[in-house]
Design an enzyme around this catalytic site. Structure first.
Site, PDB file in Angstrom:
ATOM      1  N   LYS A   1      41.790 -20.018  59.606  1.00 25.95           N
ATOM      2  CA  LYS A   1      42.060 -20.202  61.042  1.00 25.95           C
ATOM      3  C   LYS A   1      42.041 -21.701  61.330  1.00 25.95           C
ATOM      4  O   LYS A   1      41.046 -22.375  61.091  1.00 25.95           O
ATOM      5  CB  LYS A   1      40.981 -19.490  61.875  1.00 25.95           C
TER       6      LYS A   1
ATOM      7  N   LYS B   1      37.218 -21.309  78.656  1.00 23.36           N
ATOM      8  CA  LYS B   1      35.800 -21.356  78.330  1.00 23.36           C
ATOM      9  C   LYS B   1      35.048 -22.186  79.369  1.00 23.36           C
ATOM     10  O   LYS B   1      35.643 -23.085  79.983  1.00 23.36           O
ATOM     11  CB  LYS B   1      35.609 -22.039  76.957  1.00 23.36           C
TER      12      LYS B   1
ATOM     13  N   GLU C   1      41.715 -15.783  70.196  1.00 19.65           N
ATOM     14  CA  GLU C   1      42.997 -16.258  69.665  1.00 19.65           C
ATOM     15  C   GLU C   1      43.018 -16.374  68.139  1.00 19.65           C
ATOM     16  O   GLU C   1      44.079 -16.296  67.530  1.00 19.65           O
ATOM     17  CB  GLU C   1      43.341 -17.625  70.291  1.00 19.65           C
TER      18      GLU C   1
ATOM     19  N   ARG D   1      42.046 -14.416  65.820  1.00 20.35           N
ATOM     20  CA  ARG D   1      42.531 -13.202  65.146  1.00 20.35           C
ATOM     21  C   ARG D   1      44.041 -13.069  65.263  1.00 20.35           C
ATOM     22  O   ARG D   1      44.693 -12.499  64.393  1.00 20.35           O
ATOM     23  CB  ARG D   1      41.787 -11.972  65.710  1.00 20.35           C
TER      24      ARG D   1
END
Ligand code: BES
Ligand code: ZN
Ligand code: ZN
Length: 499
Positions: A263, A275, A347, A349
């Site tokens: 990732k 966030k 995000e 995944r």
């Protein structure tokens, strides 16, 4: 810092480091030095509370009449318990004790110890490796470098019989440390400097070592149907990238490769599901998984590992720009499966879904291991010393766990199961990118990834808790840790290089 090995003898300048065993039994080099220094070592031990325990040390200024700067007496503990990791930690602690001492040279004397499982050549190599790993720093953005904050040690020499063996072992460990340092550099770099295009450029540098590096543009990824990855990147002005690295070191060039997938979210604001502000700066290291894959490829190529290995990293910036994807959007992944994006902050995944599927389809690897700073929940579950492990293959999971234990990068397996898989149900698409409830967040994330690997043996390491450290440890200074590089290098060395 230059690291060297010499066969034996004590130095006549700089700092010298000698070992003392549990119960204050002096090693041969400690005895020799003590005689030279007229009993100073025995005296220092006596007046201090030193007992020769592992991790203890006491430093004494060298007495007048010698050209030495100081003597560092290091506890070895019980000799039969001394192993490779203990030696590395000792090297790291010695480095940190002397690094800013003002001296320019340090010599570590290692002795043959009968009860010890390691021979003196390996001991020397492990000590040197530990010192090197601890010597990392990331200070390129300090323009005013205070004299006192800079290390003064320029050379470290490990002395003991078996220097030739030590040199040979260390040569390979040193290349692995190069990989670890590369990962730490990438993870430490701020997101205005390191974004998908510049991270891809860093990966390109591996071609000098014989790694084949390809970079996919957004147009190419779009053609391949990578709607999940591209959806994450579309809110940023920085275009997304995918990097494919191939190291073909196996004797048989056509050998089925093993594969590592990372990732690489160069910054994770959360996107429209934004966030909170506090601590958001940490999200510069949301590319940690890709950093490990790139550092690992550097280590494997650097030490010319006899294996065919592929590294694939998905690089995006997750921003809430005007073109950002919205909660509720439905994207189509390269696999053809559709995903309802209920939370744009889940995000990683989405990026991995396309990277895993692409890797599997193109390379048909023996196995895939992905690494990702995927969930905050893994920090709640395991804290900051162990990474989470998820796998559809017990043999691969065991091999990974063993490699982690061997290098001091522990991982802990968590379950997968249909009951968790069901939690990803969507009303409108094949799956949602988050589960409805608050429970089992790291597991449902892994369960999501599992939908993109078919039957290929696969393991997922959730490294959110271990990628960045707030405190120094023996061989890992605070900051980017490089956790995963040594583990996966060991996995390869122990299982996939054929002897
Ligand atoms: N990059 C974060 C996970 C993370 C959190 C890494 C803290 C390192 C430290 C990831 O993209 C994320 O935001 N995950 C969400 C998932 C949730 C929306 C289901 C999380 O963990 O809260
Ligand atoms: Zn996120
Ligand atoms: Zn993230």
């Amino acid at each position: 810092m230059k690291i060297a090995f010499a066969n034996s003898g004590l130095p006549d300048s700089g700092i010298v480091c000698v070992g003392v065993m549990k119960g204050n039994r002096l090693t041969e080099s400690a005895k020799t030095l003590d005689a030279k220094l007229k009993g100073s070592i025995k005296r220092a031990i006596k007046v201090g509370r030193f007992e020769g325990n592992l991790g203890q040390s006491v430093s004494i200024p060298a007495p007048a009449g010698t050209k030495l700067d100081a003597v560092l007496i290091v506890g070895l503990g019980e000799v039969k318990k001394l192993d490779d990791l203990a030696m590395q930690s000792m090297g790291g602690r010695i480095y940190s004790a002397v690094a800013k001492s003002g001296s320019v040279a340090v010599t570590i004397s290692v002795d043959t110890l009968k009860a010890c499982n390691l021979d003196v050549g390996q001991m020397a190599a492990e000590v040197a490796t530990g010192a090197r790993l601890r010597s990392y720093s990331f200070d390129k953005y300090h323009t005013k470098k205070g004299k006192d904050s800079q290390p003064t040690i320029k050379t470290l020499t490990v002395r003991g019989a078996g220097a030739a063996k030590a040199r040979r072992l260390f040569a390979s460990m040193d290349r692995v440390a190069d990989g670890v340092f590369f990962t730490r550099d990438l993870v430490s770099e701020p997101a205005n400097i390191l974004y998908p295009e510049t991270l891809a450029k860093e990966a390109k540098k591996l071609s000098k070592l014989g790694v084949k590096v390809e970079v996919l543009t957004e147009a190419q990824m779009s053609k391949l149907g990578m709607g999940a990855l591209l959806g994450v990147g579309q809110g940023s002005i920085r275009p997304s990238r995918m990097v494919i690295m191939q190291w073909n070191g196996a004797a048989k060039k056509a050998d089925q490769p093993i594969a590592f997938v990372g990732k690489g979210v160069t910054f994770d604001t959360g996107g429209i599901s934004i966030k909170p502000a506090g601590g958001m700066e940490d999200m510069k290291w949301d590319m940690g998984g890709s950093g490990v894959v790139i550092g690992l490829m550097k280590a494997l190529a650097g030490r010319k590992a006899r294996v065919n290995a592929v590294g694939v990293v998905g690089l995006v910036e997750n921003m809430p720009g005007s073109n950002a994807q919205r909660p509720g959007d439905v994207v189509t992944s390269m696999s053809g499966q559709t995903i309802e994006v209920l939370n744009t902050d889940a995000e990683g995944r989405l990026v991995l879904a396309d990277a895993l599927h692409y890797c599997n389809k193109r390379f048909k690897p023996k196995f895939m291991v992905d690494l990702a700073t995927l969930t905050g929940a893994i920090i709640i579950a395991l804290g900051s010393d162990r990474a989470g492990l998820f796998s559809n293959d017990d043999k691969l999971a065991d091999a990974l766990s063993n490699a982690g234990t061997a290098v001091g990068e522990p991982i802990w397996r968590l379950p997968l199961g249909d009951d968790y898989d069901k939690m990803l149900k969507s009303e409108i698409a094949d799956m949602a990118n988050i589960s409805g409830g608050r429970g089992a967040g790291s597991i449902t994330a892994a369960q999501f990834l599992k939908r993109f690997v078919d039957d290929t043996p696969w393991a997922h390491l959730d490294i959110a808790g271990v990628t960045w450290s707030k405190k120094d440890s023996a061989t890992v200074p605070k900051g980017g840790t490089g956790f995963g590089v040594r583990l996966l290098n060991r996995l390869v060395a122990d299982n996939y290089e054929g002897k």
